[in-house]
Structures are given as C-alpha cells and as structure tokens.
Design an enzyme around this catalytic site. Structure first.
Site, short mmCIF file in Angstrom:
data_model
loop_
_atom_site.label_atom_id
_atom_site.label_comp_id
_atom_site.label_asym_id
_atom_site.label_seq_id
_atom_site.Cartn_x
_atom_site.Cartn_y
_atom_site.Cartn_z
N ASP A 1 -13.24 -0.60 -25.94
CA ASP A 1 -14.44 -1.30 -26.41
C ASP A 1 -14.40 -1.61 -27.90
O ASP A 1 -15.42 -1.63 -28.58
CB ASP A 1 -15.71 -0.48 -26.09
CG ASP A 1 -15.83 -0.23 -24.60
OD1 ASP A 1 -15.43 -1.11 -23.82
OD2 ASP A 1 -16.34 0.84 -24.22
N LYS B 1 -11.80 -6.19 -28.07
CA LYS B 1 -10.56 -6.89 -27.69
C LYS B 1 -10.85 -8.28 -27.12
O LYS B 1 -10.16 -9.24 -27.41
CB LYS B 1 -9.76 -6.06 -26.66
CG LYS B 1 -9.29 -4.72 -27.20
CD LYS B 1 -8.61 -3.89 -26.13
CE LYS B 1 -9.54 -3.43 -25.04
NZ LYS B 1 -10.57 -2.47 -25.44
N GLY C 1 -14.14 -3.98 -19.56
CA GLY C 1 -15.24 -4.92 -19.70
C GLY C 1 -15.04 -5.60 -21.04
O GLY C 1 -15.21 -4.96 -22.08
N HIS C 2 -14.60 -6.85 -21.04
CA HIS C 2 -14.28 -7.56 -22.28
C HIS C 2 -15.31 -8.66 -22.50
O HIS C 2 -15.47 -9.54 -21.67
CB HIS C 2 -12.86 -8.13 -22.20
CG HIS C 2 -11.81 -7.06 -22.10
ND1 HIS C 2 -10.48 -7.32 -21.90
CD2 HIS C 2 -11.91 -5.71 -22.17
CE1 HIS C 2 -9.81 -6.17 -21.85
NE2 HIS C 2 -10.66 -5.18 -22.02
N GLN D 1 -8.63 -1.09 -22.34
CA GLN D 1 -8.85 0.28 -22.83
C GLN D 1 -8.30 0.43 -24.26
O GLN D 1 -8.25 -0.55 -24.98
CB GLN D 1 -8.21 1.32 -21.87
CG GLN D 1 -8.95 1.46 -20.54
CD GLN D 1 -8.57 0.40 -19.52
OE1 GLN D 1 -7.40 0.18 -19.26
NE2 GLN D 1 -9.55 -0.23 -18.91
N THR E 1 -7.39 7.15 -19.03
CA THR E 1 -7.29 6.34 -17.82
C THR E 1 -5.89 6.54 -17.23
O THR E 1 -5.10 7.34 -17.75
CB THR E 1 -7.64 4.86 -18.11
OG1 THR E 1 -7.76 4.16 -16.86
CG2 THR E 1 -6.59 4.17 -18.99
N ARG F 1 -22.66 4.35 -25.16
CA ARG F 1 -21.41 4.83 -25.74
C ARG F 1 -21.71 5.90 -26.79
O ARG F 1 -22.66 5.75 -27.56
CB ARG F 1 -20.66 3.68 -26.39
CG ARG F 1 -20.19 2.64 -25.38
CD ARG F 1 -19.62 1.40 -26.07
NE ARG F 1 -19.19 0.40 -25.10
CZ ARG F 1 -19.11 -0.90 -25.36
NH1 ARG F 1 -19.41 -1.36 -26.55
NH2 ARG F 1 -18.72 -1.75 -24.43
P1 GDP Z 1 -13.60 -4.72 -25.45
O1 GDP Z 1 -13.68 -3.91 -24.21
O2 GDP Z 1 -12.64 -4.15 -26.44
O3 GDP Z 1 -13.34 -6.18 -25.19
O4 GDP Z 1 -15.03 -4.62 -26.14
P2 GDP Z 1 -16.46 -4.77 -25.41
O5 GDP Z 1 -16.66 -6.19 -25.07
O6 GDP Z 1 -16.60 -3.77 -24.32
O7 GDP Z 1 -17.42 -4.28 -26.56
C1 GDP Z 1 -17.46 -4.91 -27.80
C2 GDP Z 1 -18.89 -5.41 -28.06
O8 GDP Z 1 -19.04 -5.70 -29.42
C3 GDP Z 1 -19.24 -6.67 -27.31
O9 GDP Z 1 -20.62 -6.65 -27.00
C4 GDP Z 1 -18.94 -7.77 -28.32
O10 GDP Z 1 -19.70 -8.95 -28.11
C5 GDP Z 1 -19.36 -7.09 -29.59
N1 GDP Z 1 -18.64 -7.49 -30.81
C6 GDP Z 1 -17.32 -7.82 -30.95
N2 GDP Z 1 -17.02 -8.01 -32.25
C7 GDP Z 1 -18.17 -7.80 -32.93
C8 GDP Z 1 -18.51 -7.81 -34.33
O11 GDP Z 1 -17.68 -8.03 -35.20
N3 GDP Z 1 -19.81 -7.52 -34.65
C9 GDP Z 1 -20.76 -7.22 -33.73
N4 GDP Z 1 -21.97 -6.96 -34.12
N5 GDP Z 1 -20.47 -7.22 -32.41
C10 GDP Z 1 -19.20 -7.48 -32.02
P1 IMO Z 2 -12.16 -1.72 -22.13
O1 IMO Z 2 -10.96 -2.52 -21.70
C1 IMO Z 2 -13.99 2.22 -22.65
C2 IMO Z 2 -12.80 5.34 -19.79
C3 IMO Z 2 -13.86 5.85 -18.84
C4 IMO Z 2 -13.37 7.28 -18.66
C5 IMO Z 2 -11.85 7.14 -18.66
C6 IMO Z 2 -11.21 7.07 -17.27
O2 IMO Z 2 -13.46 -2.39 -21.91
O3 IMO Z 2 -11.98 -1.21 -23.52
P2 IMO Z 2 -11.14 5.20 -15.37
O4 IMO Z 2 -12.25 4.54 -14.61
O5 IMO Z 2 -10.27 4.26 -16.12
O6 IMO Z 2 -10.35 6.16 -14.53
O7 IMO Z 2 -11.91 6.12 -16.46
O8 IMO Z 2 -11.58 5.93 -19.36
N1 IMO Z 2 -12.59 3.88 -19.79
C7 IMO Z 2 -13.01 3.05 -20.75
N2 IMO Z 2 -13.75 3.31 -21.86
N3 IMO Z 2 -13.53 0.99 -22.41
C8 IMO Z 2 -12.76 0.73 -21.33
O9 IMO Z 2 -12.16 -0.47 -21.12
C9 IMO Z 2 -12.52 1.78 -20.41
N4 IMO Z 2 -11.84 1.87 -19.24
C10 IMO Z 2 -11.88 3.16 -18.88
O10 IMO Z 2 -15.14 5.79 -19.41
O11 IMO Z 2 -13.72 8.06 -19.77
MG MG Z 3 -15.08 -2.94 -23.03
#
Ligand code: GDP
Ligand code: IMO
Ligand code: MG
Length: 446
Positions: free
Chosen positions: A13, A16, A40-41, A225, A240, A306
């Site tokens: 998270d 990415k 979840g991207h 991840q 994971t 989180r």
């Molecule tokens: P990922 O799993 O690494 O792709 O990240 P997620 O999408 O799960 O979580 C990142 C969150 O931060 C999302 O809601 C993005 O829209 C948000 N985000 C990404 N870059 C920025 C930033 O520079 N500032 C803020 N405020 N939000 C951001």
């Molecule tokens: P992105 O790509 C954050 C965490 C779960 C748990 C552990 C194992 O959005 O960054 P799993 O279901 O993979 O066996 O769970 O890994 N986890 C993540 N945490 N971002 C993710 O993906 C994750 N994918 C798995 O919360 O602690």
């Molecule tokens: Mg994510």
C-alpha cells in the site's frame, strides 16, 4: 529502451498503483508477476478513482499490453468482475491487449475456504490474511497439485485435477477444520463458465515479453505487496506467500535477470501495515490516528484500517539491498504537512544490540526492538500543487534529502497527492542514463 521493475519497500500500500500508472506512459508492456487479488492498487485520474486487484495498473493507457504473469494466482471470478467493471466505465475497449499466462495458477473455492478456516483456527495468532485464498493456492503450486490456467482451459484435464483436489481438500475442511464440504459438480460447472469467458486472453506471456524486448519495447513489471511481506525476506510468518521483491519479477514473468535495467522502490513518507505482525514504529496514540485519518489509510482490498507509524528507514534500507533498488518514488509526502516534528527511525535497539542495516529475522527479537529516532522540523504549507523540488518548503526538501542519505539511493519521483498530476518527476527510470525526465520539472542536483 529499458525494462523497469516497481516494488513496494514496506508492507504494501505504498502507492504502487499511482506510480505504475504514471510510468506506464513510458512502457509498451505492463506485467504483474506475483500475488493475486490480495493486492489493491488505486489510481486517480481526472478525479476518478479506479481500484485494481488483478489487472495491471497500465490498463488506463489505451493500447498498452497488460499481462498477468505466470507467478500470479488468479481468481477467475474476481478477474471477470474487474473486466466487467472496466467495461461498464468504457475503460476496456474491444481492442484491449490483456493477456493471461497459461502457467498462472487458479484460485479455487477450496483455497478461500482453507484460508479462512486456518485463520479462524489460529485465533489470536492469525496472520490477518486478506482471506482471498492466496496462501493455499501457492501451497498447491509448490505441492505440484495446483490447477494452472492452461489446465482450466482443458475440460478433461480440469475435471480430473478438480476431482482429486476436491476429495483431498474436503478431507481437510471437514475432518480437521469442521467445515462444510465443497461439491465437485457445482465447482466444475462454475469454473467451466469462467474458462469459456477467459479463454481468449490465454498466452505464452514469457515469449510475448521476450519478443517485445527484442523489438526494442519498454517493459514495466508491477510488483504487488511490499518487500517486508516477501515470503523469504519479509517478517515471516506475517507475510504473503510469494516473492514480492524484485527477484520475483524474473521468475514470475519469465524473463532473465540480465534484461532488467532499473528497479524503482515505492516508499510511503511514513509506514503502514494491514494485518498482524511486528511493527517497530507503530503509533497507537493520537499521531497514529491523525496519519490514518489524513492519509485515508483504509485497505483497498478488505477495507480494514491500516496500522500507521513513522517512516522506518531500517525497513527501507533492507528493501534497497534485497531488491537492488536504483531509485525511490516517495509517496504521500502531503500527508505529513502540518506535523510540527517528524520522526524518522534510523535504527532498532534492544537491551544489548542495535540494528541499522537489516530487520532481524526472529519474531520475538523483532518484537523487543525499540525504534531509534531522528527528529526533523516539519512544514505547514500546502504542497499538493508542487511540480518541482523548488516548489517545496525547505523543511520538506531537508526531509527528502535525509531519506536519500539514509537509503543510499536518490529519489526518482515525489508524490504529493493521489492524482496523476500531483507528482514531482525527478529521474526517468526508463532512461538508462538516468537523465532527468524534463528540465522544467527537475531540480538541480549535484
Ligand atoms: P498500492 O497497493 O501500493 O497501489 O497502494 P494503495 O492503492 O492500496 O494505497 C495507496 C493510497 O494512497 C491510495 O488511496 C492512493 O490513491 C493514495 N495515494 C497515492 N499517492 C498519494 C499521495 O502522494 N498523496 C496522497 N494523499 N494519497 C496518495
Ligand atoms: P498491495 O499490492 C497490504 C497482507 C495481509 C496479511 C498478509 C498475508 O495492495 O500493496 P495474504 O492474503 O496475502 O495471504 O495476506 O499480507 N497483504 C497486504 N497488505 N497491501 C497488500 O497488497 C497486501 N497483500 C497482502 O494483510 O497481513
Ligand atoms: Mg494496496
């Protein structure tokens, strides 16, 4: 022409999705190489949010080749739903170039069942998985009993493999976990329908990537991840079940390491974690709540809050080494705006040891570690409109420079908001010489 891997440097998270969407502009192919719909991207384009779980974050750029690589575990029901959602929003035109590796493994209902049954049984010591069946699907892969996409597409092979799997999984589900058995016929019919729908996307994606490389194309490998969720290099067992660090891209997409030119590590300006496991810089009080609220730190997959804490540079240094990171994309810097004193964790200490270069492996030892902090002055100016380093307040620049020193790697990009345009571009990883991507958006660097 260059091939670039993007990985998370923390516990996932890091942002990415946003960064892959930005760099996808430069690439011809965007390939996922591990994980599944535990990811979840999030992408925000012209104010509209898209959350992707399986489809690569390059999909919003028309005509780019998007690949689900052999290292992934794919839940076909979720993939079809994701395609349908994009179709409904006119984001999946008929000529969309989406391909699924024939060797990718398929997540079956018994994988989800076992994932949740195990977590329930573990109780207080659960991993806190996403419950998507990721671990059990990878177990079957390693155990050589998994069903690959090519197996799903062959009715006879699929029927035979499914029968053997259902028999064995039902034994575990009913006899060990006291759960309900699953029915072979219902699964066969349901998954045969998925096979019919997804058949047209099947490809030898390793060969496809190789051909693109030979044509001089640019390839972007999208990690899911983060390094500390890596099965080998993360905070085991709270990880994971795949290799999330850069090495995973080669096996998980079917290309050799000699083809990789750069690795960008995505690093959030603070640290978050979803699920259980040690978290040295976790803030459980008011500051943690503030970061969680301002950063909107809710899981994009499960909606869970989180856990939040100060930026942990021991984690990041460990990731720079393990993934051979050549540049960092720092995200969510805007979330720190308004904090008077910002802390950076530069080492861990226990009663008799100090760790600066790596995260200790033993869970008990890691739980005893206390953070060693450096404190920096914060800034209060709104930075979300910044386009160059010179637009940032001096204290924000100092924070960034200190992170570069601690990581031993320069920044490639600074993200100051969720939108595509809320970005300071510094170095373009697709330019092998590492040149600045455009003179007007760069800052002078020695
Ligand atoms: P990922 O799993 O690494 O792709 O990240 P997620 O999408 O799960 O979580 C990142 C969150 O931060 C999302 O809601 C993005 O829209 C948000 N985000 C990404 N870059 C920025 C930033 O520079 N500032 C803020 N405020 N939000 C951001
Ligand atoms: P992105 O790509 C954050 C965490 C779960 C748990 C552990 C194992 O959005 O960054 P799993 O279901 O993979 O066996 O769970 O890994 N986890 C993540 N945490 N971002 C993710 O993906 C994750 N994918 C798995 O919360 O602690
Ligand atoms: Mg994510």
């Amino acid at each position: 022409m260059a091939n670039v891997i993007i990985v998370g440097t923390q516990w996932g998270d890091e942002g990415k999705g946003k960064i892959v969407d930005i760099y996808a502009r430069e690439a011809d192919v965007i390939a996922r190489f591990q994980g599944g719909n535990n990811a979840g991207h999030t992408l925000v384009v012209q104010g509209k949010q898209t959350i992707l779980h399986l489809i690569p974050s390059g999909i919003l750029h028309n005509h780019k080749i998007c690949i689900l690589g052999n290292g992934m575990v794919i839940d076909p029901e979720v993939l079809i739903r994701e395609i349908d959602e994009l179709l409904e929003r006119d984001l999946f035109p008929p000529d969309t170039k989406l391909y699924i590796s024939e060797n990718a493994h398929i997540i079956m209902p018994y994988h989800r069942g076992l994932d949740s049954a195990r977590e329930t049984r573990k109780g207080a010591v659960k991993i806190g998985t996403t419950g998507r069946g990721i671990g059990p699907a990878y177990e079957d892969k390693i155990n050589r009993t998994g069903i690959r996409f090519c197996d799903l597409l062959n009715r006879e092979t699929f029927g035979e493999m499914l029968r053997r799997n259902v028999e064995e999984k039902n034994f575990h589900l009913t006899r060990f976990y006291n759960d309900k058995p699953l029915e072979y016929g219902a699964i066969f019919d349901e998954y045969s329908g998925y096979a019919d729908r997804l058949r047209k996307y099947a490809a030898n994606t390793s060969l496809m990537i190789d051909r693109e490389i030979k044509k001089g194309g640019d390839i972007l490998f999208e990690g899911a991840q983060g390094c500390h969720l890596d099965i080998d290099h993360g905070t085991y067992p709270f990880v994971t079940s795949s290799n999330t660090s850069a090495g995973g891209a080669c096996c998980g997409a079917g290309i050799g390491p000699t083809k990789i030119d750069a690795v960008v590590g995505i690093c959030k300006a603070y640290t978050t974690r979803v699920g259980s496991g040690p978290f040295v810089t976790e803030l459980t009080g008011e500051m943690g709540e503030r970061i969680q609220r301002v950063g909107c730190e809710f899981g994009a997959t499960t909606g869970r809050k989180r856990r939040c804490g100060w930026l942990d540079m021991v984690l990041v240094r460990h990731s720079v080494r393990v993934s051979g990171i050549t540049g960092i994309a720092l995200t969510k810097l805007d979330v720190l705006t308004g904090i008077d004193k910002i802390k950076i964790c530069v080492a861990y200490k226990t009663m008799d040891e100090e760790f600066g270069e790596y995260v200790p492996s033993g869970t008990k030892l890691l739980e005893q570690c206390q953070p060693v902090y450096e404190e920096m002055d914060g800034w209060s100016e709104d930075i979300s409109g910044a386009k160059t380093m010179d637009d940032l307040p001096v204290n924000a620049k100092r924070y960034i420079e200190r992170l570069e020193e601690l990581a031993g790697v320069r920044m490639s990009l600074i993200s100051v908001g969720p939108g595509r345009e809320e970005t300071i571009m510094l170095e373009n990883p697709f330019d092998r010489a590492g040149n600045l991507s455009s003179p007007e958006t760069s800052h002078k660097r020695d």
